[in-house]
Design a protein around this motif. Structure first.
Motif, PDB file in Angstrom:
ATOM      1  N   ASN A   1       7.397   6.252 -10.364  1.00  0.00           N
ATOM      2  CA  ASN A   1       8.450   5.237 -10.292  1.00  0.00           C
ATOM      3  C   ASN A   1       7.861   3.916  -9.819  1.00  0.00           C
ATOM      4  N   ARG A   2       8.098   2.831 -10.581  1.00  0.00           N
ATOM      5  CA  ARG A   2       7.490   1.552 -10.229  1.00  0.00           C
ATOM      6  C   ARG A   2       8.189   0.441 -10.994  1.00  0.00           C
ATOM      7  N   ASP A   3       7.971  -0.794 -10.525  1.00  0.00           N
ATOM      8  CA  ASP A   3       8.383  -1.970 -11.267  1.00  0.00           C
ATOM      9  C   ASP A   3       7.103  -2.731 -11.651  1.00  0.00           C
ATOM     10  N   ALA A   4       7.186  -4.024 -11.944  1.00  0.00           N
ATOM     11  CA  ALA A   4       5.982  -4.793 -12.291  1.00  0.00           C
ATOM     12  C   ALA A   4       5.061  -4.840 -11.072  1.00  0.00           C
ATOM     13  N   VAL A   5       3.800  -4.475 -11.267  1.00  0.00           N
ATOM     14  CA  VAL A   5       2.883  -4.358 -10.129  1.00  0.00           C
ATOM     15  C   VAL A   5       1.676  -5.311 -10.224  1.00  0.00           C
ATOM     16  N   LEU A   6       1.511  -6.015 -11.341  1.00  0.00           N
ATOM     17  CA  LEU A   6       0.348  -6.898 -11.499  1.00  0.00           C
ATOM     18  C   LEU A   6       0.451  -8.087 -10.546  1.00  0.00           C
ATOM     19  N   LYS A   7      -0.645  -8.363  -9.851  1.00  0.00           N
ATOM     20  CA  LYS A   7      -0.706  -9.477  -8.904  1.00  0.00           C
ATOM     21  C   LYS A   7      -0.540 -10.796  -9.665  1.00  0.00           C
ATOM     22  N   ASN A   8       0.243 -11.691  -9.088  1.00  0.00           N
ATOM     23  CA  ASN A   8       0.472 -12.994  -9.715  1.00  0.00           C
ATOM     24  C   ASN A   8      -0.847 -13.734  -9.942  1.00  0.00           C
ATOM     25  N   GLY A   9      -0.963 -14.299 -11.152  1.00  0.00           N
ATOM     26  CA  GLY A   9      -2.157 -15.093 -11.464  1.00  0.00           C
ATOM     27  C   GLY A   9      -3.303 -14.281 -12.015  1.00  0.00           C
ATOM     28  N   GLU A  10      -3.163 -12.959 -12.097  1.00  0.00           N
ATOM     29  CA  GLU A  10      -4.239 -12.107 -12.608  1.00  0.00           C
ATOM     30  C   GLU A  10      -3.894 -11.613 -14.008  1.00  0.00           C
TER      31      GLU A  10
ATOM     32  N   LEU B   1       0.841  -1.205   0.000  1.00  0.00           N
ATOM     33  CA  LEU B   1       0.000   0.000   0.000  1.00  0.00           C
ATOM     34  C   LEU B   1       0.878   1.258   0.000  1.00  0.00           C
ATOM     35  N   LEU B   2       1.925   1.241   0.816  1.00  0.00           N
ATOM     36  CA  LEU B   2       2.849   2.383   0.822  1.00  0.00           C
ATOM     37  C   LEU B   2       3.526   2.533  -0.535  1.00  0.00           C
TER      38      LEU B   2
ATOM     39  N   ASP C   1      10.572  11.298  -2.889  1.00  0.00           N
ATOM     40  CA  ASP C   1      10.154  10.063  -2.229  1.00  0.00           C
ATOM     41  C   ASP C   1      11.266   9.498  -1.343  1.00  0.00           C
ATOM     42  N   PHE C   2      11.169   9.745  -0.040  1.00  0.00           N
ATOM     43  CA  PHE C   2      12.053   9.037   0.886  1.00  0.00           C
ATOM     44  C   PHE C   2      11.348   8.882   2.224  1.00  0.00           C
TER      45      PHE C   2
ATOM     46  N   GLY D   1       3.535   5.680  -3.250  1.00  0.00           N
ATOM     47  CA  GLY D   1       4.765   6.241  -3.818  1.00  0.00           C
ATOM     48  C   GLY D   1       4.761   6.188  -5.329  1.00  0.00           C
ATOM     49  N   ALA D   2       4.308   5.080  -5.905  1.00  0.00           N
ATOM     50  CA  ALA D   2       4.286   4.938  -7.361  1.00  0.00           C
ATOM     51  C   ALA D   2       3.354   5.954  -8.000  1.00  0.00           C
ATOM     52  N   MET D   3       2.204   6.203  -7.374  1.00  0.00           N
ATOM     53  CA  MET D   3       1.226   7.131  -7.947  1.00  0.00           C
ATOM     54  C   MET D   3       1.659   8.588  -7.789  1.00  0.00           C
TER      55      MET D   3
END
Length: 481
Positions: A50-59, A39-40, A115-116, A44-46
């Protein structure tokens, strides 16, 4: 601006989340693996993009939506992601104007979010690398002109330090060389043998002395000759006088004979007598003149001989006073050569000493330059208005009121206060901070953060692990907690 709403679907471990935020500080609680950190991360991403892969596994797909704003302007931030694009596509839209952009740089320009994490920031002081990170955070709050000049100073300091290192190495080298050269000398040698002796002059003097010795032999011979000639003068005078007397006697004898003859034959001899008298007179006169002339020659010779003897005596007196026959020129040459050998050592030592002093002067110049740059840097920082009174920094790290900004030197509450205020100062637009592992802060430190957030109108999201709590709960902090 603040976060007003957050909605997540299939965002990493979070299946679904939806919440509105109107309060000041929120605690995100639950056991491990429920999505507190996620959630944190989503917040931060929004805010930064800045982000990496965020899709939940299996979805197959998911999204994240967040409304950020204030009473005057609200922005909708949306991140859509799929299996084909697990990082997703992010967009920002103004609810007021309807303008929309898929450019992350636009989001960053609008929010300007730094972001820190406050807790992470406080822990940075425990390592040299962390302290450098803290410095960069504080530097970012300085005016751009000051940051630029500090960067120039830091670059110049690095260059000058490299030059100083080389100069100090050169000083060390010349110090060793100079010391080795000095070991070959004795006390007083530098002064005694400062000037080189001219052996050429000694060689010329040696040749001149040889010439004078030969001349002395000639002068002595000439003097002896003059002495002998002077000793012969009385004899010569006596001889002349005896010759004179003999000649006069012979004339007188002849005259007497003539007179006797005349007396015998007076008649015949009167004429001859008169003539003989005249001849005798003339001859005597000639003899006297010859005597005077010869005597004058002898007198002149005596005067000349005396004069020459005196000259010889004077020259020999001067010669004897510094008799080259008694001088050991070879020994003098030997001493001069030894003198010049030591002189060469002295000259070499003085040259190395001069090089050492020049290297030391260069090193001092770099030290002075570093001092001036440090002073300028210190002045720039001191005269810039940082958000925390008494906060400054050196190459080693932050300082608070002149005290190193590390645990044990500065209290925990002060560290958290500074961290929180830096987050506030770094994010004047979106007043949001996030803290992970809030349970590790301790009650005192946690309360300090909450108080700072309230005092400065900040919105905070604090993660806290609660063992045995199976649901992810986000609840607003209230005073009775």
């Amino acid at each position: 601006m603040y976060i007003k709403k957050l909605e997540l679907l299939n965002f990493q471990v979070i299946k679904e989340f939806n919440a509105d935020f109107e309060g000041n500080v929120y605690f995100i609680t639950g056991d491990n693996e429920l999505g507190k950190s996620t959630l944190l991360k989503a917040i931060g991403a929004m805010l930064t993009g800045n982000r990496d892969a965020v899709l939940k596994n299996g979805e197959d797909k998911g999204f994240a939506k967040m409304v950020v704003g204030n009473d005057g302007e609200n922005y909708e931030v949306e991140l859509k992601f799929t299996k084909a694009n697990p990082r997703g596509t992010l967009s920002i839209k103004s609810q007021t104007t309807g303008m929309r952009s898929d450019n992350v740089s636009m989001l960053q320009k609008i929010f300007g979010y730094q972001d820190f994490d406050a807790v992470e920031f406080s822990r940075w002081s425990e390592t040299a690398e962390g302290r450098r990170k803290q410095i960069e955070v504080v530097k970012a709050l300085l005016p751009e002109k000051v940051r630029t000049r500090i960067a120039e100073i830091d670059a110049e300091v690095t260059t000058v330090k490299d030059k100083r290192k080389d100069a100090n190495a050169e000083v060390k080298t010349y110090t060793t060389i100079c010391a080795n050269a000095e070991k070959q000398l004795k006390p007083g040698d530098v002064k005694t043998y400062a000037e080189k002796k001219d052996i050429t002059a000694l060689m010329e003097e040696q040749n001149e002395n040889a010439r004078l010795i030969e001349k002395a032999k000639t002068v002595r011979q000439a003097r002896q000759q003059r002495i002998e000639q002077l000793e012969a003068i009385p004899g010569r005078i006596k001889e002349v006088e005896e010759t004179r007397k003999s000649n006069i006697k012979a004339i007188d004898d002849k005259l007497a004979a003539e007179e006797k003859e005349v007396a015998r034959i007076i008649a015949e001899a009167n004429a001859r007598l008169e003539k003989a008298k005249e001849d005798a007179k003339a001859n005597k006169k000639a003899i006297e003149n010859d005597y005077k002339e010869t005597l004058q020659v002898i007198v002149n010779d005596k005067s000349e001989f005396v004069k020459r003897k005196a000259n010889a005596d004077k020259w020999l007196e001067e010669y004897e006073a510094n008799n080259p026959e008694q001088l050991d020129t070879a020994e003098q040459l030997k001493k001069a050569e030894e003198h010049n050998r030591i002189n060469a050592l002295v000259v070499d030592y003085m040259e190395k000493k001069k090089q050492k002093e020049a290297a030391e002067k260069t090193a001092r110049t770099f030290e002075d330059k570093l001092g001036a740059l440090a002073k300028e840097r210190e002045t720039l920082i001191a005269t810039s208005k940082l958000p925390i009174a008494g906060l400054s920094f050196t190459d080693d790290g932050l300082e608070l009121n002149g005290v190193p900004f590390v645990a044990g030197k500065v209290s925990d509450s002060q560290i958290m206060e500074v961290a929180a205020k830096l987050i506030i100062a770094s994010n004047p637009t979106v007043k949001v901070f996030r803290i992970a592992r809030g349970e590790s802060l301790g009650e005192k430190r946690l309360q300090a953060i909450i108080d700072i957030a309230k005092q400065n109108g900040f919105q905070g999201f604090i993660e806290e692990v609660k063992r045995g709590q199976t649901d992810l709960v986000v609840e607003e902090y209230t005073e009775n907690e």
